[in-house]
Design an enzyme around this catalytic site. Structure first.
Site, PDB file in Angstrom:
ATOM      1  N   SER A  59      58.101  37.566  30.963  1.00  0.00           N
ATOM      2  CA  SER A  59      57.564  36.643  31.859  1.00  0.00           C
ATOM      3  C   SER A  59      55.962  37.319  31.952  1.00  0.00           C
ATOM      4  CB  SER A  59      57.989  36.447  33.006  1.00  0.00           C
ATOM      5  OG  SER A  59      59.200  35.515  33.079  1.00  0.00           O
TER       6      SER A  59
ATOM      7  N   LYS B 185      53.191  35.497  30.938  1.00  0.00           N
ATOM      8  CA  LYS B 185      52.881  34.019  31.521  1.00  0.00           C
ATOM      9  C   LYS B 185      51.239  34.504  32.249  1.00  0.00           C
ATOM     10  CE  LYS B 185      57.503  32.544  32.694  1.00  0.00           C
ATOM     11  NZ  LYS B 185      58.688  32.678  33.530  1.00  0.00           N
TER      12      LYS B 185
ATOM     13  N   TYR C  57      56.785  28.415  24.060  1.00  0.00           N
ATOM     14  CA  TYR C  57      56.973  29.335  25.220  1.00  0.00           C
ATOM     15  C   TYR C  57      58.163  30.508  24.888  1.00  0.00           C
ATOM     16  CZ  TYR C  57      59.369  30.752  29.535  1.00  0.00           C
ATOM     17  OH  TYR C  57      59.820  31.363  30.688  1.00  0.00           O
TER      18      TYR C  57
ATOM     19  N   TYR D  85      58.380  36.234  41.616  1.00  0.00           N
ATOM     20  CA  TYR D  85      59.170  34.882  41.976  1.00  0.00           C
ATOM     21  C   TYR D  85      59.522  35.190  43.565  1.00  0.00           C
ATOM     22  CZ  TYR D  85      59.004  35.448  37.206  1.00  0.00           C
ATOM     23  OH  TYR D  85      58.545  35.623  35.828  1.00  0.00           O
TER      24      TYR D  85
ATOM     25  N   VAL E 264      61.803  39.863  32.402  1.00  0.00           N
ATOM     26  CA  VAL E 264      63.092  40.282  32.547  1.00  0.00           C
ATOM     27  C   VAL E 264      63.504  41.190  31.318  1.00  0.00           C
ATOM     28  CG1 VAL E 264      64.233  38.312  33.744  1.00  0.00           C
ATOM     29  CG2 VAL E 264      63.905  38.146  31.075  1.00  0.00           C
TER      30      VAL E 264
HETATM   31  O1  DON Z   1      62.578  31.776  29.923  1.00  0.00           O
HETATM   32  C1  DON Z   1      63.129  32.744  30.430  1.00  0.00           C
HETATM   33  O2  DON Z   1      63.959  32.834  31.361  1.00  0.00           O
HETATM   34  C2  DON Z   1      62.726  34.304  29.826  1.00  0.00           C
HETATM   35  N1  DON Z   1      62.067  33.945  28.746  1.00  0.00           N
HETATM   36  C3  DON Z   1      61.581  34.864  30.754  1.00  0.00           C
HETATM   37  C4  DON Z   1      61.948  34.922  32.409  1.00  0.00           C
HETATM   38  C5  DON Z   1      61.318  36.236  33.083  1.00  0.00           C
HETATM   39  O3  DON Z   1      60.848  37.226  32.122  1.00  0.00           O
HETATM   40  C6  DON Z   1      61.545  36.261  34.450  1.00  0.00           C
HETATM   41  N2  DON Z   1      60.923  37.390  34.857  1.00  0.00           N
HETATM   42  N3  DON Z   1      61.400  38.177  35.543  1.00  0.00           N
END
Ligand code: DON
Length: 315
Positions: free
Chosen positions: A72, A75, A199, A251, A269
């Site tokens: 993320s 993003k 994405y 978040y 993550v």
């Molecule tokens: O879409 C997802 O769930 C992951 N590719 C990215 C989520 C993420 O990194 C949330 N961050 N803490």
């Protein structure tokens, strides 16, 4: 004219070395993300940290040159590309409020008619991917977010980890559900598969702490410190990206992170977290073990300590 705050490289190096040394022995490291199978394979026994001052090479410690899945954190780069493409019209389709919900939650989308709260939760980033696919030039040759990461990191070797990408695509039902919901509400222009694949690809970019700190220092170079326009960013826009990172970057833990670190942060993550210290530089910390909100336990601890020891805060 650039007027940078005083930057003591030796002091920063000593702070990072001490943190990396201590983190190597930390027993409570959280748990690796297991909903993306490929990320569950990454060893918990890694910790890296890097600080990129506004000028000069990054200062690094621990496993700062080991590439990991930025997830993320991408993003932030996606938002920069989408703003380059469509400017402030982006905000007609994505909000700027913290969600207070997990990053992959769907409940708010139904109440709010398919308009995601902000660009850093998954549905917001999926709308951003849609905007990029519809508007960026040459999306067939190279992913525009990857291209931006290479430019900002000054490193053409930055790449997408195809094993992570395949793993995300194979288990991405929840993200596709978010995209279909937004399509039903009229907030998706492209094809759901194409948009979510794009994405997943940007989430699967692999970078090291050293590369990430270098790639995000343009966000620290704001205001009187100049230079934020390196990638077509105005100072005002860089400040606003920082504001979104502060309020929405971690978040439903964004308030807690602001309280503990006091700097705009963005987590992923894969276990990485970036932090921006305006006028000083950018920080990237990484350890793959996460807390229950999806933020790296040790990266967060490390950022808290760097900010305290160096007296960096936006407050
Ligand atoms: O879409 C997802 O769930 C992951 N590719 C990215 C989520 C993420 O990194 C949330 N961050 N803490």
């Amino acid at each position: 004219m650039q007027m940078h705050k005083e930057f003591d490289r030796e002091k920063v190096q000593a702070v990072l070395d001490a943190i990396a040394g201590r983190m190597a022995g930390e027993a409570d490291r959280g748990e690796v993300a297991n909903y993306i199978p490929e990320l569950a394979e990454v060893s918990l026994n890694q910790f890296g940290i890097a600080v990129a001052p506004l000028e000069g090479p990054p200062i690094i410690a621990g496993d700062a040159e080991v590439p990991f899945s930025i997830q993320s954190i991408s993003k932030v780069f996606g938002l920069v590309v989408a703003l380059q493409c469509v400017g402030a019209t982006l905000w007609r389709r994505v909000g700027r409020e913290p969600s207070g919900d997990p990053f992959n939650s769907i409940v708010q989308l139904e109440f709010e008619r398919g308009k995601p709260r902000n660009p850093f939760i998954n549905p917001g980033a999926i709308v951003v991917s849609d905007v990029i696919l519809q508007n960026a030039e040459n999306t067939k040759n190279q992913h525009p977010v990857l291209e931006l990461c290479r430019t900002l990191a000054k490193d053409p070797t930055v790449s997408i980890d195809n094993a992570v990408y395949a793993s995300e695509a194979a288990t991405g039902e929840r993200n596709r559900a978010l995209a279909y919901f937004m399509l039903a509400e009229g907030n998706l222009e492209g094809d759901v598969t194409a948009v979510t694949e794009s994405y997943f690809q940007q989430c699967s970019i692999a970078m090291s702490c050293s590369q990430l700190a270098t790639a995000t220092r343009f966000l620290a170079a704001v205001g009187e410190y100049g230079a934020a326009d390196a990638v077509g960013m105005t100072v005002e826009r860089a400040r606003r990206v920082n504001a979104l990172m502060m309020t929405c970057g971690c978040y439903d833990a964004s308030g807690e992170v602001a309280f503990r670190v006091g700097l705009p942060c963005k987590s992923g993550v894969g276990g990485g977290i970036i932090a921006i210290a305006p006028g000083h530089g950018s920080i990237a910390a990484w350890c793959p073990g996460l807390d229950e909100k999806g933020n790296s336990v040790l990266a967060l601890k490390a950022l808290e300590e760097v900010a305290r020891k160096l007296k960096w805060s936006v407050f």
